[in-house]
Design a protein around this motif. Structure first.
Motif, PDB file in Angstrom:
ATOM      1  N   GLN A   1       0.859  -1.177   0.000  1.00 57.56           N
ATOM      2  CA  GLN A   1       0.000   0.000   0.000  1.00 57.56           C
ATOM      3  C   GLN A   1       0.899   1.232   0.000  1.00 57.56           C
ATOM      4  O   GLN A   1       1.601   1.485   0.971  1.00 57.56           O
ATOM      5  CB  GLN A   1      -0.883  -0.011   1.250  1.00 57.56           C
ATOM      6  N   TYR A   2       0.915   1.979  -1.084  1.00 58.89           N
ATOM      7  CA  TYR A   2       1.742   3.173  -1.186  1.00 58.89           C
ATOM      8  C   TYR A   2       1.020   4.359  -0.553  1.00 58.89           C
ATOM      9  O   TYR A   2      -0.180   4.520  -0.722  1.00 58.89           O
ATOM     10  CB  TYR A   2       2.087   3.468  -2.646  1.00 58.89           C
ATOM     11  N   GLN A   3       1.772   5.190   0.157  1.00 62.07           N
ATOM     12  CA  GLN A   3       1.207   6.336   0.855  1.00 62.07           C
ATOM     13  C   GLN A   3       1.604   7.678   0.237  1.00 62.07           C
ATOM     14  O   GLN A   3       0.848   8.634   0.297  1.00 62.07           O
ATOM     15  CB  GLN A   3       1.647   6.324   2.328  1.00 62.07           C
TER      16      GLN A   3
ATOM     17  N   GLY B   1      -5.354   5.597  -1.896  1.00 56.01           N
ATOM     18  CA  GLY B   1      -5.677   6.682  -0.980  1.00 56.01           C
ATOM     19  C   GLY B   1      -4.420   7.444  -0.575  1.00 56.01           C
ATOM     20  O   GLY B   1      -4.273   7.880   0.556  1.00 56.01           O
ATOM     21  N   ALA B   2      -3.508   7.596  -1.527  1.00 56.70           N
ATOM     22  CA  ALA B   2      -2.176   8.144  -1.262  1.00 56.70           C
ATOM     23  C   ALA B   2      -2.101   9.635  -1.567  1.00 56.70           C
ATOM     24  O   ALA B   2      -2.914  10.183  -2.317  1.00 56.70           O
ATOM     25  CB  ALA B   2      -1.138   7.407  -2.107  1.00 56.70           C
TER      26      ALA B   2
ATOM     27  N   GLU C   1      13.066  14.133   0.984  1.00 55.10           N
ATOM     28  CA  GLU C   1      12.418  15.252   1.674  1.00 55.10           C
ATOM     29  C   GLU C   1      10.928  15.019   1.907  1.00 55.10           C
ATOM     30  O   GLU C   1      10.350  15.546   2.855  1.00 55.10           O
ATOM     31  CB  GLU C   1      12.594  16.539   0.868  1.00 55.10           C
ATOM     32  N   HIS C   2      10.284  14.229   1.034  1.00 60.17           N
ATOM     33  CA  HIS C   2       8.832  14.063   1.087  1.00 60.17           C
ATOM     34  C   HIS C   2       8.394  12.638   1.435  1.00 60.17           C
ATOM     35  O   HIS C   2       7.223  12.291   1.251  1.00 60.17           O
ATOM     36  CB  HIS C   2       8.208  14.508  -0.241  1.00 60.17           C
ATOM     37  N   ASN C   3       9.323  11.826   1.906  1.00 61.58           N
ATOM     38  CA  ASN C   3       8.994  10.465   2.336  1.00 61.58           C
ATOM     39  C   ASN C   3       8.274   9.666   1.236  1.00 61.58           C
ATOM     40  O   ASN C   3       7.291   8.966   1.500  1.00 61.58           O
ATOM     41  CB  ASN C   3       8.155  10.512   3.618  1.00 61.58           C
ATOM     42  N   ILE C   4       8.759   9.778   0.020  1.00 64.06           N
ATOM     43  CA  ILE C   4       8.151   9.107  -1.131  1.00 64.06           C
ATOM     44  C   ILE C   4       8.419   7.608  -1.070  1.00 64.06           C
ATOM     45  O   ILE C   4       9.542   7.176  -0.814  1.00 64.06           O
ATOM     46  CB  ILE C   4       8.716   9.692  -2.455  1.00 64.06           C
ATOM     47  N   ASP C   5       7.367   6.804  -1.307  1.00 66.03           N
ATOM     48  CA  ASP C   5       7.570   5.354  -1.348  1.00 66.03           C
ATOM     49  C   ASP C   5       7.323   4.767  -2.733  1.00 66.03           C
ATOM     50  O   ASP C   5       7.539   3.577  -2.951  1.00 66.03           O
ATOM     51  CB  ASP C   5       6.764   4.629  -0.277  1.00 66.03           C
ATOM     52  N   LEU C   6       6.908   5.594  -3.698  1.00 66.44           N
ATOM     53  CA  LEU C   6       6.768   5.155  -5.088  1.00 66.44           C
ATOM     54  C   LEU C   6       7.006   6.337  -6.013  1.00 66.44           C
ATOM     55  O   LEU C   6       6.372   7.386  -5.853  1.00 66.44           O
ATOM     56  CB  LEU C   6       5.379   4.573  -5.355  1.00 66.44           C
TER      57      LEU C   6
ATOM     58  N   ALA D   1      15.957   4.867  -3.855  1.00 71.20           N
ATOM     59  CA  ALA D   1      15.838   3.991  -2.686  1.00 71.20           C
ATOM     60  C   ALA D   1      14.447   3.371  -2.564  1.00 71.20           C
ATOM     61  O   ALA D   1      14.279   2.372  -1.874  1.00 71.20           O
ATOM     62  CB  ALA D   1      16.158   4.781  -1.426  1.00 71.20           C
ATOM     63  N   CYS D   2      13.457   3.953  -3.237  1.00 72.47           N
ATOM     64  CA  CYS D   2      12.094   3.423  -3.149  1.00 72.47           C
ATOM     65  C   CYS D   2      11.719   2.722  -4.459  1.00 72.47           C
ATOM     66  O   CYS D   2      12.495   2.679  -5.405  1.00 72.47           O
ATOM     67  CB  CYS D   2      11.115   4.553  -2.858  1.00 72.47           C
TER      68      CYS D   2
END
Length: 159
Positions: free
Chosen positions: A4-6, A33-34, A104-109, A137-138
């Protein structure tokens, strides 16, 4: 189990490939819902080659980028993405898209379009997409064709 990507980042530059990636990013953000972060990077190296550096040129490029990115923002909101932000950054697109902005924005995708470069161009100047997929890294999702075409292909394969 599917992740689940946020926090989803989509890089846009006004190209057809970026537009296709944006459409997919909207779909993925809605499904998860990201938060959707729309990013445009103005490559400052282009200004280094201009012998008479003109601040008016930078302002014009910035205004054009802002107009375009606001169109993407409105499209995402109209499509039903509840949490949308946009940023215009200046510098090296490769580094900003792959490292600085995601950290900086905590990106996971990260979602981006497949390169429009041919093999020789990739060899000489490199591909941002290739660099991001290799060093981020993501997770990175590279969009190669419009979502509607993907659905048509699935339907044809089922029949």
């Amino acid at each position: 189990m599917l992740k689940q990507y946020q926090h989803i980042q989509v890089a846009v530059d006004g190209s057809k490939e970026a537009d296709v990636a944006f459409s997919k990013a909207v779909e993925v953000a809605k499904r998860n819902g990201a938060t959707l972060e729309i990013l445009h990077v103005v490559d400052t190296r282009a200004f280094q080659d201009v012998s008479s550096f003109d601040s008016a040129m930078v302002e014009q490029v910035s205004e054009e980028a802002k107009t375009k990115i606001e169109e993407y923002y409105n499209r995402a909101k109209d499509a039903g993405v509840k949490d949308v932000h946009y940023s215009i950054e200046f510098g090296s697109p490769k580094n900003i898209i792959a490292h600085e902005f995601p950290e900086e924005h905590n990106i996971d995708l990260i979602i981006l379009g497949a390169t429009g470069l041919n093999a020789v161009e990739r060899l000489l100047i490199g591909s941002i997409t290739e660099y991001v997929t290799r060093t981020a890294a993501c997770d990175v999702l590279v969009i190669r064709q419009p979502a509607a075409q993907n659905e048509d292909i699935k339907k044809n394969q089922e029949n």
